[in-house]
Write a protein that holds these residues in place. Structure first.
Motif, PDB file in Angstrom:
ATOM      1  N   MET A   1     -33.832 -37.091  -7.760  1.00 35.91           N
ATOM      2  CA  MET A   1     -33.578 -37.071  -6.450  1.00 35.91           C
ATOM      3  C   MET A   1     -33.503 -35.532  -5.827  1.00 35.91           C
ATOM      4  SD  MET A   1     -30.808 -38.226  -4.721  1.00 35.91           S
ATOM      5  CE  MET A   1     -29.636 -37.977  -3.426  1.00 35.91           C
ATOM      6  N   THR A   2     -33.351 -35.191  -4.991  1.00 38.37           N
ATOM      7  CA  THR A   2     -33.722 -33.812  -4.334  1.00 38.37           C
ATOM      8  C   THR A   2     -32.285 -32.906  -4.399  1.00 38.37           C
ATOM      9  OG1 THR A   2     -32.517 -34.539  -1.541  1.00 38.37           O
ATOM     10  CG2 THR A   2     -34.575 -34.975  -2.044  1.00 38.37           C
ATOM     11  N   ASN A   3     -30.943 -33.072  -5.355  1.00 43.68           N
ATOM     12  CA  ASN A   3     -30.096 -32.129  -5.669  1.00 43.68           C
ATOM     13  C   ASN A   3     -30.444 -31.684  -6.705  1.00 43.68           C
ATOM     14  OD1 ASN A   3     -29.762 -34.259  -7.537  1.00 43.68           O
ATOM     15  ND2 ASN A   3     -27.481 -34.851  -6.305  1.00 43.68           N
ATOM     16  N   GLY A   4     -31.709 -32.102  -7.719  1.00 42.02           N
ATOM     17  CA  GLY A   4     -32.265 -31.226  -8.684  1.00 42.02           C
ATOM     18  C   GLY A   4     -31.095 -32.194 -10.139  1.00 42.02           C
ATOM     19  N   ARG A   5     -30.508 -33.297 -10.209  1.00 40.00           N
ATOM     20  CA  ARG A   5     -30.443 -33.823 -10.855  1.00 40.00           C
ATOM     21  C   ARG A   5     -31.731 -34.456 -11.188  1.00 40.00           C
ATOM     22  NH1 ARG A   5     -25.449 -34.426 -12.863  1.00 40.00           N
ATOM     23  NH2 ARG A   5     -25.366 -37.016 -12.924  1.00 40.00           N
ATOM     24  N   GLY A   6     -31.036 -35.527 -13.048  1.00 39.16           N
ATOM     25  CA  GLY A   6     -31.803 -35.998 -13.227  1.00 39.16           C
ATOM     26  C   GLY A   6     -32.544 -37.434 -13.087  1.00 39.16           C
ATOM     27  N   PRO A   7     -33.744 -38.472 -13.731  1.00 35.29           N
ATOM     28  CA  PRO A   7     -33.570 -39.375 -12.504  1.00 35.29           C
ATOM     29  C   PRO A   7     -32.697 -40.674 -13.471  1.00 35.29           C
ATOM     30  CG  PRO A   7     -35.518 -38.369 -14.504  1.00 35.29           C
ATOM     31  CD  PRO A   7     -34.490 -37.725 -14.530  1.00 35.29           C
ATOM     32  N   VAL A   8     -32.046 -41.931 -12.774  1.00 35.55           N
ATOM     33  CA  VAL A   8     -31.471 -42.552 -12.596  1.00 35.55           C
ATOM     34  C   VAL A   8     -32.334 -44.173 -13.263  1.00 35.55           C
ATOM     35  CG1 VAL A   8     -29.731 -43.587 -11.847  1.00 35.55           C
ATOM     36  CG2 VAL A   8     -30.048 -42.197 -10.248  1.00 35.55           C
ATOM     37  N   LEU A   9     -31.425 -44.325 -15.027  1.00 36.78           N
ATOM     38  CA  LEU A   9     -31.868 -45.715 -15.494  1.00 36.78           C
ATOM     39  C   LEU A   9     -31.539 -46.785 -14.616  1.00 36.78           C
ATOM     40  CD1 LEU A   9     -34.293 -46.482 -17.668  1.00 36.78           C
ATOM     41  CD2 LEU A   9     -32.123 -46.769 -19.059  1.00 36.78           C
ATOM     42  N   VAL A  10     -32.414 -47.718 -14.580  1.00 31.72           N
ATOM     43  CA  VAL A  10     -32.169 -49.151 -14.166  1.00 31.72           C
ATOM     44  C   VAL A  10     -32.231 -49.960 -14.637  1.00 31.72           C
ATOM     45  CG1 VAL A  10     -31.342 -51.205 -12.432  1.00 31.72           C
ATOM     46  CG2 VAL A  10     -31.880 -49.180 -11.448  1.00 31.72           C
ATOM     47  N   ALA A  11     -31.062 -50.469 -16.127  1.00 28.44           N
ATOM     48  CA  ALA A  11     -31.302 -51.451 -16.679  1.00 28.44           C
ATOM     49  C   ALA A  11     -31.686 -52.838 -16.551  1.00 28.44           C
ATOM     50  CB  ALA A  11     -30.894 -51.427 -18.493  1.00 28.44           C
ATOM     51  N   GLY A  12     -32.424 -53.940 -16.783  1.00 22.46           N
ATOM     52  CA  GLY A  12     -32.118 -54.704 -15.759  1.00 22.46           C
ATOM     53  C   GLY A  12     -33.096 -54.862 -14.171  1.00 22.46           C
ATOM     54  N   GLY A  13     -33.621 -54.026 -13.755  1.00 17.38           N
ATOM     55  CA  GLY A  13     -34.320 -53.672 -12.491  1.00 17.38           C
ATOM     56  C   GLY A  13     -34.639 -54.605 -11.812  1.00 17.38           C
ATOM     57  N   THR A  14     -35.298 -55.008 -12.628  1.00 12.93           N
ATOM     58  CA  THR A  14     -36.301 -56.495 -12.473  1.00 12.93           C
ATOM     59  C   THR A  14     -35.321 -57.618 -11.692  1.00 12.93           C
ATOM     60  OG1 THR A  14     -36.895 -57.162 -14.223  1.00 12.93           O
ATOM     61  CG2 THR A  14     -38.156 -55.277 -13.265  1.00 12.93           C
ATOM     62  N   GLY A  15     -34.572 -57.529 -11.806  1.00  7.62           N
ATOM     63  CA  GLY A  15     -33.498 -59.215 -11.700  1.00  7.62           C
ATOM     64  C   GLY A  15     -32.799 -59.090 -10.333  1.00  7.62           C
ATOM     65  N   PHE A  16     -32.224 -59.480 -10.323  1.00  8.65           N
ATOM     66  CA  PHE A  16     -31.699 -60.829  -8.844  1.00  8.65           C
ATOM     67  C   PHE A  16     -30.305 -59.494  -8.360  1.00  8.65           C
ATOM     68  CE2 PHE A  16     -27.679 -62.132  -6.852  1.00  8.65           C
ATOM     69  CZ  PHE A  16     -28.073 -62.858  -6.560  1.00  8.65           C
ATOM     70  N   VAL A  17     -29.798 -58.373  -8.478  1.00 12.26           N
ATOM     71  CA  VAL A  17     -29.644 -57.152  -8.379  1.00 12.26           C
ATOM     72  C   VAL A  17     -30.054 -56.090  -8.856  1.00 12.26           C
ATOM     73  CG1 VAL A  17     -27.618 -55.741  -8.194  1.00 12.26           C
ATOM     74  CG2 VAL A  17     -26.408 -58.311  -8.115  1.00 12.26           C
ATOM     75  N   GLY A  18     -30.688 -56.170  -9.661  1.00 14.66           N
ATOM     76  CA  GLY A  18     -31.479 -54.572 -10.342  1.00 14.66           C
ATOM     77  C   GLY A  18     -32.672 -54.571  -9.344  1.00 14.66           C
TER      78      GLY A  18
END
Length: 300
Positions: A1-18
């Motif tokens: 992100m542009t604010n310099g924080r680290g990545p965001v992990l999405v566990a279940g990122g290939t699912g219905f909501v993810g």
């Protein structure tokens, strides 16, 4: 992100909501990692990384340098889903703490703790605590039925209406629930990310309509211009309902059974504090149904 924080992990990122969440986060400018057992097959937005909640040794690398992590996984299609989900949540919480993650965001289930909760809802509650045991602040969003193309609960509703000339109804169709559009679930999930007012808190989310399951079925039929005669059968138990469900829908039998078992529990929002933290007006049920049907039509 542009604010310099680290990545965001999405566990279940290939699912219905993810997958919807990943696309929204990427569009908002976040550096998103999609955790999957088969990263070479990932074709959507975000950076695919190998990880499996059932393999604790794979989690450290997936979470490395992440500032936050979404936990959207479950094992409802497994006979031993309670123990599997407990072990997975424990492992993920420990790995997140080891990686220095600042926030875990978990999508759980509505239901009154004073009620005799189903195994599915009890498991969701247990996961909330196990994720937090290693010390990472957990933000929990508890939802009932999520309306959107591809969601199991929604598919049960849609297919019952579309496949049956008449509806034989068990007692649980009189149970009240508070459905919510999948797009609004994503808005809440994004809204609590990096939000100091959400860290370590539990929120209940739902749309504006509190409906019996029977009313939900009738309103889907009305939106589709169908007639749905209703024949109440008080002795049709959740167990019999789930077996009957396998004949009229293509929903996974075991996952469907676990969800049907939960339909004896009223799942209604009691605490509306999330509206102060992520303020917006959720979509009504009929509009959520129209969006789900339109999305399905667009993918056929």
């Amino acid at each position: 992100m542009t604010n310099g924080r680290g990545p965001v992990l999405v566990a279940g990122g290939t699912g219905f909501v993810g997958r919807r969440l990943v696309a929204t986060l990427v569009e908002a400018g976040y550096d998103v990692r999609v955790m999957t057992r088969k990263p070479d097959r990932h074709e959507g937005p975000g950076t695919a990384v190998r990880g499996d909640v059932g393999d604790p040794g794979s989690l450290a690398e997936a979470l490395r340098d992440c500032s936050a992590a979404y936990y959207l996984v479950h094992s409802l299609d497994s006979a031993d889903f309670e123990s599997r989900d407990a072990d997975a949540a424990t492992a993920f919480g420990k790995a997140a703490a080891g990686a220095g993650v600042d926030q875990i965001i978990y999508l759980g289930g509505l239901g009154d703790d004073q009620d005799a909760l189903s195994a599915h809802l009890r498991s969701r509650r247990e996961v909330e605590g196990l994720l937090a045991d290693a010390g990472v602040p957990v933000t929990v969003l508890r939802a009932g039925i999520i309306v959107g193309h591809g969601g199991i609960s929604w598919e049960i509703t849609r297919q019952l209406v579309e496949h049956l000339p008449a509806m034989i109804t068990p007692r649980w169709v009189r149970t009240r629930t508070q459905p919510i559009a999948v797009g609004d679930v994503v808005r809440y999930l994004v809204g609590v990310l990096d939000n100091r007012d959400a860290r370590g808190k539990v929120f209940e989310i739902g749309g504006p309509d509190v409906l019996e399951y029977l009313e939900m079925l009738q309103r889907v039929a009305a939106v589709e211009g169908r007639r749905l005669p209703i024949l109440p059968v008080p002795l049709l138990t959740p167990g019999l309902s789930s077996r009957w469900l396998s004949f009229v829908t293509d929903v996974d039998t075991r996952a469907g059974r676990n969800l049907i078992d939960s339909m004896v529990n009223e799942v209604v929002v009691r605490d509306r504090s999330v509206r102060d933290v992520v303020p917006f007006e959720p979509m009504g049920y009929d509009d959520a149904v129209r969006f789900a049907l339109a999305e399905r039509a667009a993918t056929r």
